[in-house]
Design a protein around this motif. Structure first.
Motif, PDB file in Angstrom:
ATOM      1  N   CYS A   1      31.620 -20.041 -24.410  1.00 42.80           N
ATOM      2  CA  CYS A   1      31.110 -19.667 -25.745  1.00 42.80           C
ATOM      3  C   CYS A   1      31.147 -18.160 -25.982  1.00 42.80           C
ATOM      4  CB  CYS A   1      29.684 -20.183 -25.935  1.00 42.80           C
ATOM      5  SG  CYS A   1      28.533 -19.597 -24.668  1.00 42.80           S
ATOM      6  N   GLY A   2      31.464 -17.408 -24.931  1.00 41.54           N
ATOM      7  CA  GLY A   2      31.525 -15.953 -25.118  1.00 41.54           C
ATOM      8  C   GLY A   2      31.784 -15.237 -23.821  1.00 41.54           C
ATOM      9  N   PHE A   3      31.811 -13.904 -23.911  1.00 38.02           N
ATOM     10  CA  PHE A   3      32.057 -13.078 -22.725  1.00 38.02           C
ATOM     11  C   PHE A   3      31.120 -11.874 -22.735  1.00 38.02           C
ATOM     12  CE2 PHE A   3      35.973 -15.295 -23.598  1.00 38.02           C
ATOM     13  CZ  PHE A   3      36.422 -15.697 -22.356  1.00 38.02           C
ATOM     14  N   GLU A   4      30.829 -11.381 -21.546  1.00 33.31           N
ATOM     15  CA  GLU A   4      30.086 -10.127 -21.414  1.00 33.31           C
ATOM     16  C   GLU A   4      31.053  -9.036 -20.967  1.00 33.31           C
ATOM     17  OE1 GLU A   4      26.269  -8.023 -19.135  1.00 33.31           O
ATOM     18  OE2 GLU A   4      26.836 -10.103 -18.661  1.00 33.31           O
ATOM     19  N   ALA A   5      31.031  -7.910 -21.695  1.00 31.21           N
ATOM     20  CA  ALA A   5      31.927  -6.795 -21.394  1.00 31.21           C
ATOM     21  C   ALA A   5      31.345  -5.967 -20.263  1.00 31.21           C
ATOM     22  CB  ALA A   5      32.103  -5.927 -22.636  1.00 31.21           C
ATOM     23  N   LEU A   6      32.160  -5.734 -19.222  1.00 26.93           N
ATOM     24  CA  LEU A   6      31.752  -4.960 -18.051  1.00 26.93           C
ATOM     25  C   LEU A   6      32.809  -3.892 -17.796  1.00 26.93           C
ATOM     26  CD1 LEU A   6      30.736  -7.991 -15.817  1.00 26.93           C
ATOM     27  CD2 LEU A   6      29.194  -6.516 -17.107  1.00 26.93           C
ATOM     28  N   VAL A   7      32.396  -2.634 -17.740  1.00 28.92           N
ATOM     29  CA  VAL A   7      33.340  -1.530 -17.585  1.00 28.92           C
ATOM     30  C   VAL A   7      33.728  -1.365 -16.120  1.00 28.92           C
ATOM     31  CG1 VAL A   7      31.538   0.233 -17.346  1.00 28.92           C
ATOM     32  CG2 VAL A   7      33.810   0.888 -18.214  1.00 28.92           C
ATOM     33  N   ARG A   8      34.990  -1.009 -15.898  1.00 30.68           N
ATOM     34  CA  ARG A   8      35.510  -0.738 -14.557  1.00 30.68           C
ATOM     35  C   ARG A   8      36.260   0.594 -14.602  1.00 30.68           C
ATOM     36  NH1 ARG A   8      32.395  -4.177 -13.864  1.00 30.68           N
ATOM     37  NH2 ARG A   8      32.678  -6.192 -12.829  1.00 30.68           N
ATOM     38  N   TRP A   9      36.217   1.305 -13.459  1.00 30.46           N
ATOM     39  CA  TRP A   9      36.900   2.611 -13.381  1.00 30.46           C
ATOM     40  C   TRP A   9      37.920   2.544 -12.256  1.00 30.46           C
ATOM     41  CZ3 TRP A   9      34.242   7.853 -11.754  1.00 30.46           C
ATOM     42  CH2 TRP A   9      35.176   8.898 -11.883  1.00 30.46           C
ATOM     43  N   LYS A  10      39.176   2.592 -12.653  1.00 28.27           N
ATOM     44  CA  LYS A  10      40.254   2.590 -11.666  1.00 28.27           C
ATOM     45  C   LYS A  10      40.699   4.032 -11.472  1.00 28.27           C
ATOM     46  CE  LYS A  10      44.558   0.302 -10.425  1.00 28.27           C
ATOM     47  NZ  LYS A  10      45.614  -0.663 -10.836  1.00 28.27           N
ATOM     48  N   HIS A  11      40.176   4.651 -10.401  1.00 24.76           N
ATOM     49  CA  HIS A  11      40.463   6.061 -10.138  1.00 24.76           C
ATOM     50  C   HIS A  11      41.876   6.208  -9.564  1.00 24.76           C
ATOM     51  CE1 HIS A  11      39.998  10.112  -8.433  1.00 24.76           C
ATOM     52  NE2 HIS A  11      38.989  10.252  -9.280  1.00 24.76           N
ATOM     53  N   PRO A  12      42.605   7.245  -9.988  1.00 21.48           N
ATOM     54  CA  PRO A  12      43.992   7.383  -9.508  1.00 21.48           C
ATOM     55  C   PRO A  12      44.108   7.599  -8.004  1.00 21.48           C
ATOM     56  CG  PRO A  12      43.292   9.317 -10.744  1.00 21.48           C
ATOM     57  CD  PRO A  12      42.254   8.274 -10.958  1.00 21.48           C
ATOM     58  N   THR A  13      43.095   8.164  -7.360  1.00 20.68           N
ATOM     59  CA  THR A  13      43.162   8.396  -5.915  1.00 20.68           C
ATOM     60  C   THR A  13      42.106   7.618  -5.146  1.00 20.68           C
ATOM     61  OG1 THR A  13      41.724  10.340  -6.131  1.00 20.68           O
ATOM     62  CG2 THR A  13      44.115  10.704  -6.243  1.00 20.68           C
ATOM     63  N   ARG A  14      40.979   7.368  -5.749  1.00 17.24           N
ATOM     64  CA  ARG A  14      39.899   6.663  -5.059  1.00 17.24           C
ATOM     65  C   ARG A  14      40.013   5.152  -5.181  1.00 17.24           C
ATOM     66  NH1 ARG A  14      35.228  10.485  -4.723  1.00 17.24           N
ATOM     67  NH2 ARG A  14      35.812  12.364  -5.836  1.00 17.24           N
ATOM     68  N   GLY A  15      40.868   4.700  -6.070  1.00 19.66           N
ATOM     69  CA  GLY A  15      40.977   3.269  -6.304  1.00 19.66           C
ATOM     70  C   GLY A  15      39.908   2.787  -7.262  1.00 19.66           C
ATOM     71  N   MET A  16      39.583   1.488  -7.200  1.00 21.58           N
ATOM     72  CA  MET A  16      38.572   0.913  -8.089  1.00 21.58           C
ATOM     73  C   MET A  16      37.176   1.332  -7.624  1.00 21.58           C
ATOM     74  SD  MET A  16      38.456  -0.856 -10.839  1.00 21.58           S
ATOM     75  CE  MET A  16      39.955  -1.845 -10.907  1.00 21.58           C
ATOM     76  N   ILE A  17      36.448   2.025  -8.511  1.00 24.15           N
ATOM     77  CA  ILE A  17      35.099   2.502  -8.188  1.00 24.15           C
ATOM     78  C   ILE A  17      34.096   1.513  -8.771  1.00 24.15           C
ATOM     79  CG2 ILE A  17      33.444   4.374  -8.505  1.00 24.15           C
ATOM     80  CD1 ILE A  17      35.748   6.297  -8.725  1.00 24.15           C
ATOM     81  N   PRO A  18      33.175   0.976  -7.969  1.00 30.94           N
ATOM     82  CA  PRO A  18      32.199  -0.015  -8.455  1.00 30.94           C
ATOM     83  C   PRO A  18      31.281   0.595  -9.521  1.00 30.94           C
ATOM     84  CG  PRO A  18      32.254   0.036  -6.065  1.00 30.94           C
ATOM     85  CD  PRO A  18      33.043   1.205  -6.520  1.00 30.94           C
ATOM     86  N   PRO A  19      30.839  -0.199 -10.479  1.00 29.49           N
ATOM     87  CA  PRO A  19      29.917   0.310 -11.508  1.00 29.49           C
ATOM     88  C   PRO A  19      28.634   0.888 -10.935  1.00 29.49           C
ATOM     89  CG  PRO A  19      30.805  -1.825 -12.134  1.00 29.49           C
ATOM     90  CD  PRO A  19      31.245  -1.591 -10.726  1.00 29.49           C
ATOM     91  N   LEU A  20      28.162   0.334  -9.808  1.00 26.44           N
ATOM     92  CA  LEU A  20      26.931   0.853  -9.214  1.00 26.44           C
ATOM     93  C   LEU A  20      27.081   2.292  -8.745  1.00 26.44           C
ATOM     94  CD1 LEU A  20      25.649  -2.220  -7.144  1.00 26.44           C
ATOM     95  CD2 LEU A  20      24.756  -1.321  -9.303  1.00 26.44           C
ATOM     96  N   ASP A  21      28.344   2.771  -8.564  1.00 27.78           N
ATOM     97  CA  ASP A  21      28.560   4.146  -8.111  1.00 27.78           C
ATOM     98  C   ASP A  21      28.651   5.145  -9.262  1.00 27.78           C
ATOM     99  OD1 ASP A  21      28.524   3.245  -5.555  1.00 27.78           O
ATOM    100  OD2 ASP A  21      30.691   3.333  -5.235  1.00 27.78           O
ATOM    101  N   PHE A  22      29.144   4.694 -10.410  1.00 22.73           N
ATOM    102  CA  PHE A  22      29.323   5.669 -11.492  1.00 22.73           C
ATOM    103  C   PHE A  22      28.408   5.454 -12.700  1.00 22.73           C
ATOM    104  CE2 PHE A  22      32.421   2.412 -12.703  1.00 22.73           C
ATOM    105  CZ  PHE A  22      32.261   2.320 -14.078  1.00 22.73           C
ATOM    106  N   ILE A  23      27.857   4.248 -12.885  1.00 19.95           N
ATOM    107  CA  ILE A  23      26.949   4.041 -14.018  1.00 19.95           C
ATOM    108  C   ILE A  23      25.665   4.854 -13.856  1.00 19.95           C
ATOM    109  CG2 ILE A  23      25.510   2.369 -15.256  1.00 19.95           C
ATOM    110  CD1 ILE A  23      28.436   2.242 -15.981  1.00 19.95           C
ATOM    111  N   PRO A  24      24.974   4.853 -12.685  1.00 15.01           N
ATOM    112  CA  PRO A  24      23.793   5.731 -12.538  1.00 15.01           C
ATOM    113  C   PRO A  24      24.138   7.208 -12.703  1.00 15.01           C
ATOM    114  CG  PRO A  24      23.849   4.065 -10.803  1.00 15.01           C
ATOM    115  CD  PRO A  24      25.173   3.992 -11.499  1.00 15.01           C
ATOM    116  N   LEU A  25      25.320   7.596 -12.221  1.00 10.90           N
ATOM    117  CA  LEU A  25      25.741   8.982 -12.386  1.00 10.90           C
ATOM    118  C   LEU A  25      25.922   9.322 -13.861  1.00 10.90           C
ATOM    119  CD1 LEU A  25      26.668  11.621 -11.039  1.00 10.90           C
ATOM    120  CD2 LEU A  25      28.990  10.669 -10.986  1.00 10.90           C
ATOM    121  N   ALA A  26      26.485   8.396 -14.609  1.00  9.79           N
ATOM    122  CA  ALA A  26      26.659   8.621 -16.044  1.00  9.79           C
ATOM    123  C   ALA A  26      25.317   8.728 -16.759  1.00  9.79           C
ATOM    124  CB  ALA A  26      27.498   7.489 -16.654  1.00  9.79           C
ATOM    125  N   GLU A  27      24.339   7.936 -16.313  1.00 11.60           N
ATOM    126  CA  GLU A  27      23.014   8.011 -16.935  1.00 11.60           C
ATOM    127  C   GLU A  27      22.333   9.341 -16.612  1.00 11.60           C
ATOM    128  OE1 GLU A  27      21.088   4.555 -15.440  1.00 11.60           O
ATOM    129  OE2 GLU A  27      21.833   3.240 -17.036  1.00 11.60           O
TER     130      GLU A  27
END
Length: 818
Positions: free
Chosen positions: A580-606
């Protein structure tokens, strides 16, 4: 001239003259002489063409006056014989008098280098002119007899005229004062009368009846009329010119004085260093009346320049100090000079006008500006610029003296919450009180400064014999204790606390920038470990914090470059597992670090505030992609606490919906209870405005807050999402199972659909179906995936769920069969 000549002169005056006419002649001479000297004063003060005009008036008045005196005195003379006067000689004597008077007064002021010599030369010409006029006039005198002349008496009379005229000019000087004019006129009158009557004593008339007096000669009456008329007109013309010029000058002077008195600046007129005039503003600066200032030397203690140079016209402004005569405090002033010598009047020679500006207000304003440039306007502590300068100076001192130095960064804990809750004035009161306590805790050369916001710095300087770390720890502990005490504001008790970071010189840095940066890193660690404490800088902090700062910088660039991607996790109806729907979840694919988990960059962004542009980008991207789906499935997007408290949040959402073309009914915004309580009223206002637009609102992580029920009462949410920490413990923890049942029951009672997050097993899914859960979300339904896989993935969701259900169904059937 012997004693006999003197006796003859006295006898002539006493026995052969009409006293009344003699008196009239003397008065005429005095009036003319006084007028002449008044005109002479104007001539002294003029140059060029005006000087020539005043000289002409002076010559006419003086010449006609002397001429009139002579002939009136002649009319007073009665030899007892018939007399008459030749017209030619009479007119000639008038011309001679005017010519010599003009020459004499001109010679008296020809140059200014030798005034006395000029005046004596002028007196010689005046005396010779009076004598020439007298004896030319006598040549026109005709009587019935023969005139015999005594040469010695003639010479004496001329000498008297020359000496008297010279004395008159010397005594009168430049004739600026009326008293000088009067004295000069009296002496000149006495000189003219003495010459005349001495000259009259030089003649002897031998009667001869054979000598006839022609009839065309001027009679006595006609002579009186002519002399009186000509002299009166000339004298009146001279007086009129003086009065007109005086009135004009007086009016101009009054206008100038009025304008000068209206000026804000002090204006003083100086001639050869002596004050000649001043306006009211200058008198106020000098602390004296104008009468007391005139004649005083300006530069002799009253006005002192900051340098030794003299005041020059057109030069740049000069500064100095003005010492009031009443003994007050000296006044800083600014001086401008202008030379007023117009070349037309001698009285303006070396005349200088000074504009004296009072600098007290300017200096006060400059001092205030300088203070504000170096101090914080609210607390009065040194600001960032002053901190850097003073810290550099203290470092130089410590390097030379061997003293120790510590830099302590101070950050007030939870200041923003107190500021938002009680208002900015209350926040200012907290900052002012914190600054006072910091300042009271240090003694010079140690000092406190404010960097901005709720950030302060304390620089500690201790003696070389003290242990550096111990002294810094003692001060940091004392600061923490001092800043823990609450602040009273308008009867309210405002809580206050602080976190501190400490760096030491030279171990942690040899420059002010390095010490501040490292103390800031230590402060960051203190706040990260629970606040309300102090931490010393350690090298490993540098690496960790530097890494986080680099990551924050890269995240900022990633948002700009759109290097982030949105993955979508499906939400299904619990009853039939239909998506019935979807939840949008952001992901960060770093060019050198690879895929960075949201728990690593979302608190930093806040922490860094990047969550606002990041959240807006996710909202825009998910709405844009959802608008392109074939099926009108809903899209759920999380709002951070900072986003929810943005005043323009409804405007941003409205613009995104219009630009992407997504229907508001398909958008679902998820908020947490903690986000609501940052600014409760603003959050509710934003939610109401969003709901009025048709956007649905869901409460995320329900059950983990502290006011869940009151929140549900305050705002009609469209969904409640049970936190996955409860769902994943179904059948594992009896309390978690009871809580899930209670939340589902609460949702049914309030008619609010409940979504269960973190559904990972078929058992959990089956339990939720049995409890009439509205929707489910989790790995049992599907993992988050990019937008380009949604169509195939959505079609396979039901099959996957059914495949997962078949083993569970078979197990139940086998248990029933058993």
């Amino acid at each position: 001239m012997g004693s006999g000549g003197v006796f003859k002169v006295i006898s002539c005056l006493v026995n052969e003259h009409d006293y009344g006419m003699v008196l009239v002649a003397g008065l005429v001479c005095l009036c003319a002489s006084l007028t002449a000297f008044r005109l002479y004063s104007r001539m002294n003060g003029a140059r060029g063409l005006p000087r020539g005009a005043w000289l002409l008036f002076t010559a006419l008045v003086a010449g006609s006056g002397v001429w009139a005196t002579h002939f009136l005195a002649m009319l007073a003379y009665d030899p007892g014989l018939k007399t008459g006067y030749s017209p030619t000689g009479t007119i000639m004597s008038l011309m001679i008098a005017v010519l010599f008077m003009g020459a004499g007064f001109f010679a008296a002021t020809a140059t200014r280098e030798s005034d006395r010599a000029n005046q004596m030369a002028g007196g010689l010409l005046l005396g010779l002119g009076i004598g020439a006029m007298h004896y030319t006039g006598m040549s026109s005198f005709v009587t019935q007899g023969h005139i015999v002349w005594e040469t010695a008496t003639i010479g004496a009379s001329v000498a008297i005229g020359v000496v008297g005229s010279a004395v008159a000019l010397i005594v009168a000087g430049d004739a600026r004062k009326f008293s000088s004019q009067v004295v000069g006129a009296l002496i000149l009158t006495l000189s003219v009368c003495s010459l005349h009557f001495t000259g009259m004593g030089a003649i002897t008339i031998i009667p001869d009846a054979g000598v006839m007096v022609p009839e065309q000669m001027f009679s006595g009456g006609l002579m009186i009329l002519a002399v009186t008329s000509i002299t009166g007109l000339i004298v009146l013309a001279g007086l009129g010119a003086v009065l007109i010029e005086s009135q004009t000058s007086r009016s101009a002077l009054e206008r100038i004085r009025t304008l000068a008195n209206a000026a804000y600046e002090g204006i003083v007129v100086v001639q050869r260093g002596v004050i000649k005039d001043a306006n009211a503003a200058f008198c106020d600066l000098a602390g004296a009346k104008l009468d007391d200032l005139v004649g005083q030397p300006l530069m002799d203690g009253m006005l002192t320049l900051d340098d030794a140079c003299e005041i020059v016209e057109g030069a740049e402004r000069r500064e100095g100090r003005m010492q009031p005569l009443d003994g007050g405090k000296s006044i800083p002033v600014e001086i401008f000079a202008r030379l007023m010598d117009d070349g037309a009047r001698a009285e303006t020679e070396d005349l200088t006008v000074l504009a004296v500006r009072d600098l007290r207000e300017r200096r006060s304003a400059e001092e205030k500006i300088r203070y504000l440039a170096e101090h914080d306007g609210l607390t009065g502590l040194p600001n960032r610029n002053a901190l850097q300068a003073r810290l550099a100076g203290v470092l130089d001192r410590v390097g030379a003296s061997g003293e120790s130095l510590a830099v302590i960064c101070v950050d007030l804990d939870h200041f923003k919450e107190a500021n938002d809750l009680h208002g900015h004035l209350a926040g200012d009161a907290v900052l002012v009180e914190a600054a006072r306590r910091l300042q009271d805790s240090v003694v010079a050369p140690s000092f406190a400064a404010r960097l901005g916001g709720d950030e302060f710095v304390v620089v500690q300087v201790t003696d070389a014999d003290q242990d550096q770390a111990t002294a810094a720890a003692e001060l940091a502990g004392g600061l923490l204790e001092s800043l823990r005490e609450s602040v009273m504001y308008e009867g309210q008790e405002l809580a206050m606390a602080a976190s501190l970071g400490v760096s030491l010189y030279p171990d942690d840095g040899r420059t002010g920038e390095a010490l501040l940066a490292n103390a800031d890193m230590a402060l960051y660690r203190a706040k990260e470990n629970g606040r309300g404490a102090y931490r010393f800088f350690k090298r490993e902090m540098d690496e960790t914090i530097r890494e986080r700062r680099n990551l924050a910088r890269e995240l900022r660039q990633a948002i700009v470059d759109e290097d982030l991607v949105v993955h979508y996790q499906p939400q299904a109806r619990a009853s039939d597992s239909q998506i019935c729907g979807f939840e949008a979840l952001v992901r960060w694919k770093h060019p050198t670090r690879g895929m960075i988990p949201p728990l690593d960059f979302i608190p930093l962004a806040e922490e860094t505030g990047l969550i606002i542009p990041l959240g807006e980008w996710v909202l825009r991207k998910s709405c844009e992609e959802a608008a392109g789906w074939d099926r009108p499935l809903s899209i759920a997007v999380n709002l951070s606490p900072l986003q929810l408290n943005q005043a323009n949040l409804p405007t941003i959402v409205h613009e995104i919906l219009i630009q992407t073309g997504l229907s508001p009914a398909r958008l679902e915004l998820e908020v947490t209870e903690s986000a609501l309580f940052k600014d409760y009223q603003r959050a509710l206002d934003n939610l109401r405005r969003l709901k009025a637009m048709g956007v649905r609102i869901a409460m995320d992580d329900f059950g983990t807050g502290f006011s869940s029920l009151s929140t549900l009462q305050s705002f009609p949410f469209d969904k409640i999402k049970v936190d996955k920490s409860f769902v994943e413990n179904i059948h594992r923890d009896e309390r978690a199972t009871v809580i899930v049942k209670a939340v589902l029951g609460l949702g049914r009672s309030l008619d609010i659909p409940v979504v269960a997050e973190g559904v990972e097993t078929p058992e959990q899914l089956e339990f939720l179906r049995g409890e009439d859960c509205a929707e489910v979300q989790g790995y049992a339904i599907g993992r988050p995936a990019p937008a380009d896989t949604l169509s195939a993935w959505t079609c396979g969701v039901v099959e996957a769920v059914e495949a997962a259900e078949k083993p569970a169904t078979a197990k139940r059937r086998s248990r029933k069969a058993a």
